[in-house]
Design a protein around this motif. Sequence first.
Motif, PDB file in Angstrom:
ATOM      1  N   UNK A 180      28.116 -62.536  11.067  1.00 43.88           N
ATOM      2  CA  UNK A 180      29.258 -62.733  11.959  1.00 43.88           C
ATOM      3  C   UNK A 180      28.835 -63.656  13.087  1.00 43.88           C
ATOM      4  N   UNK A 181      29.661 -64.664  13.354  1.00 45.99           N
ATOM      5  CA  UNK A 181      29.396 -65.584  14.451  1.00 45.99           C
ATOM      6  C   UNK A 181      30.706 -65.835  15.179  1.00 45.99           C
ATOM      7  N   UNK A 182      30.675 -65.772  16.507  1.00 50.44           N
ATOM      8  CA  UNK A 182      31.918 -65.926  17.260  1.00 50.44           C
ATOM      9  C   UNK A 182      31.669 -66.607  18.594  1.00 50.44           C
ATOM     10  N   UNK A 183      32.638 -67.458  18.963  1.00 57.27           N
ATOM     11  CA  UNK A 183      32.689 -68.062  20.305  1.00 57.27           C
ATOM     12  C   UNK A 183      31.392 -68.759  20.680  1.00 57.27           C
ATOM     13  N   UNK A 184      30.906 -69.574  19.751  1.00 57.04           N
ATOM     14  CA  UNK A 184      29.708 -70.371  19.997  1.00 57.04           C
ATOM     15  C   UNK A 184      30.074 -71.851  20.035  1.00 57.04           C
ATOM     16  N   UNK A 185      29.331 -72.615  20.814  1.00 53.95           N
ATOM     17  CA  UNK A 185      29.581 -74.031  20.908  1.00 53.95           C
ATOM     18  C   UNK A 185      29.002 -74.798  19.734  1.00 53.95           C
ATOM     19  N   UNK A 186      29.445 -76.010  19.552  1.00 55.27           N
ATOM     20  CA  UNK A 186      28.975 -76.966  18.538  1.00 55.27           C
ATOM     21  C   UNK A 186      29.314 -76.488  17.124  1.00 55.27           C
ATOM     22  N   UNK A 187      28.647 -75.441  16.628  1.00 63.00           N
ATOM     23  CA  UNK A 187      28.928 -74.937  15.283  1.00 63.00           C
ATOM     24  C   UNK A 187      28.486 -73.486  15.168  1.00 63.00           C
ATOM     25  N   UNK A 188      29.112 -72.807  14.216  1.00 65.23           N
ATOM     26  CA  UNK A 188      28.741 -71.414  13.954  1.00 65.23           C
ATOM     27  C   UNK A 188      27.736 -71.319  12.806  1.00 65.23           C
ATOM     28  N   UNK A 189      27.982 -72.002  11.687  1.00 65.31           N
ATOM     29  CA  UNK A 189      27.031 -72.060  10.578  1.00 65.31           C
ATOM     30  C   UNK A 189      26.723 -73.534  10.325  1.00 65.31           C
ATOM     31  N   UNK A 190      25.523 -73.953  10.660  1.00 67.69           N
ATOM     32  CA  UNK A 190      25.127 -75.367  10.579  1.00 67.69           C
ATOM     33  C   UNK A 190      23.895 -75.459   9.695  1.00 67.69           C
ATOM     34  N   UNK A 191      24.038 -76.120   8.548  1.00 64.83           N
ATOM     35  CA  UNK A 191      22.953 -76.150   7.571  1.00 64.83           C
ATOM     36  C   UNK A 191      23.077 -77.380   6.675  1.00 64.83           C
ATOM     37  N   UNK A 192      21.958 -77.822   6.039  1.00 65.26           N
ATOM     38  CA  UNK A 192      22.003 -78.994   5.177  1.00 65.26           C
ATOM     39  C   UNK A 192      22.228 -78.657   3.709  1.00 65.26           C
ATOM     40  N   UNK A 193      21.832 -77.463   3.305  1.00 69.40           N
ATOM     41  CA  UNK A 193      22.062 -77.028   1.923  1.00 69.40           C
ATOM     42  C   UNK A 193      21.851 -75.518   1.863  1.00 69.40           C
ATOM     43  N   UNK A 194      22.686 -74.877   1.037  1.00 67.58           N
ATOM     44  CA  UNK A 194      22.563 -73.435   0.926  1.00 67.58           C
ATOM     45  C   UNK A 194      23.897 -72.772   0.700  1.00 67.58           C
ATOM     46  N   UNK A 195      23.982 -71.492   1.104  1.00 67.32           N
ATOM     47  CA  UNK A 195      25.129 -70.645   0.786  1.00 67.32           C
ATOM     48  C   UNK A 195      25.587 -69.894   2.028  1.00 67.32           C
ATOM     49  N   UNK A 196      26.902 -69.793   2.206  1.00 72.68           N
ATOM     50  CA  UNK A 196      27.510 -68.937   3.224  1.00 72.68           C
ATOM     51  C   UNK A 196      28.381 -67.950   2.463  1.00 72.68           C
ATOM     52  N   UNK A 197      27.943 -66.704   2.376  1.00 71.30           N
ATOM     53  CA  UNK A 197      28.561 -65.711   1.493  1.00 71.30           C
ATOM     54  C   UNK A 197      29.011 -64.488   2.297  1.00 71.30           C
ATOM     55  N   UNK A 198      30.289 -64.158   2.206  1.00 66.98           N
ATOM     56  CA  UNK A 198      30.852 -62.995   2.896  1.00 66.98           C
ATOM     57  C   UNK A 198      30.525 -63.017   4.382  1.00 66.98           C
ATOM     58  N   UNK A 199      30.759 -64.171   5.004  1.00 65.37           N
ATOM     59  CA  UNK A 199      30.493 -64.338   6.420  1.00 65.37           C
ATOM     60  C   UNK A 199      31.782 -64.641   7.172  1.00 65.37           C
ATOM     61  N   UNK A 200      31.750 -64.486   8.482  1.00 71.70           N
ATOM     62  CA  UNK A 200      32.921 -64.704   9.328  1.00 71.70           C
ATOM     63  C   UNK A 200      32.524 -65.576  10.506  1.00 71.70           C
ATOM     64  N   UNK A 201      33.400 -66.534  10.844  1.00 66.94           N
ATOM     65  CA  UNK A 201      33.308 -67.253  12.112  1.00 66.94           C
ATOM     66  C   UNK A 201      34.649 -67.086  12.811  1.00 66.94           C
ATOM     67  N   UNK A 202      34.606 -66.861  14.126  1.00 69.10           N
ATOM     68  CA  UNK A 202      35.840 -66.656  14.881  1.00 69.10           C
ATOM     69  C   UNK A 202      35.719 -67.315  16.242  1.00 69.10           C
ATOM     70  N   UNK A 203      36.834 -67.912  16.692  1.00 73.24           N
ATOM     71  CA  UNK A 203      36.896 -68.473  18.040  1.00 73.24           C
ATOM     72  C   UNK A 203      38.105 -67.875  18.743  1.00 73.24           C
ATOM     73  N   UNK A 204      37.842 -67.111  19.795  1.00 74.87           N
ATOM     74  CA  UNK A 204      38.912 -66.511  20.596  1.00 74.87           C
ATOM     75  C   UNK A 204      38.826 -66.946  22.053  1.00 74.87           C
ATOM     76  N   UNK A 205      37.844 -67.791  22.371  1.00 73.02           N
ATOM     77  CA  UNK A 205      37.589 -68.260  23.732  1.00 73.02           C
ATOM     78  C   UNK A 205      37.882 -69.751  23.770  1.00 73.02           C
TER      79      UNK A 205
END
Length: 301
Positions: A180-205
């Motif tokens: 879980x990643x929320x209300x972060x600057x620039x990016x929540x999941x930042x990667x060059x190769x790989x997998x994002x599985x059953x994850x959440x990003x949220x912006x409420x701010x």
Amino acid sequence: MNPERTRSSRFLNRRTYLGLTGATVAGMVGATSAASAADEAYETVTVPEGEREVVNVDDGETLENVLYDVTACGAGVTIVAYGSDWTIRNIAVRGQVDMGDNTVIGGAVTDGGSARIENVWIGDGAVYEADGGIGIWLDPEHDGHLTIDRVNVQKMGNNAFYCSSPGGNGNGTVTFRNCYAANCGVAHYRLPRGVVDNCVAAVTDDRQHRKGRGVWAWSPGPVFVQDSQFAMNGHHYSFVPGAEDEGSTIVVAGTQWDDEFRGGWTDAYGGTAYFAGGNGNDPQNVVPAGCPTSPADAVED
């Protein structure tokens, strides 16, 4: 083996931390051995005002069951993990870190090996400022595979998970699961190769340094996104494939994502997002099952 730990008022950042790994940390700052006691559920490390705890994790070592209390003014913590077959788990940071453009966990998996970061709370975030704080950062020398499972990162000014650096050098990979990643600057999941599985990003701010991209895929890709939620609330793109005029590829399946911000994704860098089956545009701001929702959740697991 026990991780090495010391306190230091000199802050590391993502550009300089490698100079303080391994024997260099021990030699420069006189690290002493201190791990969680076997007869306690977890250890609490209280960081004094104006200082930062620096913890070194090497090949084959495990750092686990520790709560870092950084509620004092100007307190912070950085965990430096470098090598292969290391593990960081059941860790919590209580209070906002106050250490500028620096990372809470930074490291690399080397020699083509593997490592894990699991069940970690960094949800109290960092003091609000431009580029203030990184949750997890990977060094360019990362050439193995890192699994990040059940990690909660919130309120960082400079990326929640900043794992794109190996794209042009170490060529390592990363898998995010149940994060879980929320209300972060620039990016929540930042990667060059790989997998994002059953994850959440949220912006409420709606403040500038709290509304970053959902997934930012750097070259060369690909990045596979599946069974995830991106509740961006119109504040930023859900997906950005590419950076610095180099395209990348994102493949999205079974995912709910927000398309309110300029259509939800961009090909400005020459990248492509492929949308497979099962996607929709009704994301929910929920913490994945098993991901800690408080410091206690992480250390009392």
